[in-house]
Write a protein that holds these residues in place. Structure first.
Motif, PDB file in Angstrom:
ATOM      1  N   ALA A  34       1.036  -1.219  -0.070  1.00  0.00           N
ATOM      2  CA  ALA A  34      -0.088  -0.168   0.014  1.00  0.00           C
ATOM      3  C   ALA A  34       0.749   1.423  -0.005  1.00  0.00           C
ATOM      4  O   ALA A  34       0.647   2.216  -0.594  1.00  0.00           O
ATOM      5  CB  ALA A  34      -0.825  -0.139   1.154  1.00  0.00           C
ATOM      6  N   LYS A  37       2.318   1.619  -3.505  1.00  0.00           N
ATOM      7  CA  LYS A  37       1.408   2.156  -4.284  1.00  0.00           C
ATOM      8  C   LYS A  37       1.253   3.553  -4.579  1.00  0.00           C
ATOM      9  O   LYS A  37       1.145   4.117  -5.842  1.00  0.00           O
ATOM     10  CB  LYS A  37      -0.018   1.479  -4.012  1.00  0.00           C
ATOM     11  CG  LYS A  37      -1.110   1.820  -5.090  1.00  0.00           C
ATOM     12  CD  LYS A  37      -2.313   1.080  -4.801  1.00  0.00           C
ATOM     13  CE  LYS A  37      -3.449   1.434  -5.516  1.00  0.00           C
ATOM     14  NZ  LYS A  37      -3.215   1.073  -7.021  1.00  0.00           N
ATOM     15  N   GLY A  56      -1.830  -4.020  -6.943  1.00  0.00           N
ATOM     16  CA  GLY A  56      -1.488  -2.643  -6.801  1.00  0.00           C
ATOM     17  C   GLY A  56      -1.134  -2.053  -8.212  1.00  0.00           C
ATOM     18  O   GLY A  56      -0.959  -0.963  -8.403  1.00  0.00           O
TER      19      GLY A  56
END
Length: 87
Positions: A34, A37, A56
């Motif tokens: 995350a 990304k 992602g």
């Protein structure tokens, strides 16, 4: 001499595998993916992955780098939680 200094600096905490350890490592890898990304400038450069949106939208090199970072985070988190007695 350096070898004995390094051994003295390393704590005696060792963690045996358990489902809690696996969950910590998985969560750290998800956090790293995350984080990457939103911070990697060109995540899709290089060979593409099958099911790329699941990772992602990253290419293979970006995913390899982020999961390596996730494992470094996970190792630190596992050792830290183990030394606190939480694992």
């Amino acid at each position: 001499m350096t070898h004995t200094l390094l051994l003295a600096a390393v704590g005696g905490t060792s963690v045996s595998w358990s489902p809690k350890v696996a969950i910590v490592m998985i969560v750290c890898n998800i956090i790293a993916i995350a984080f990457a990304k939103f911070t990697v400038q060109q995540p899709s450069v290089g060979p593409a992955l099958p099911m790329s949106p699941f990772f992602g939208g990253m290419g293979f090199p970006a995913l390899l780098a982020t999961t390596s970072f996730g494992h470094i985070l996970g190792a630190g988190a596992i050792l830290g939680l183990a030394s606190l007695g939480a694992l």
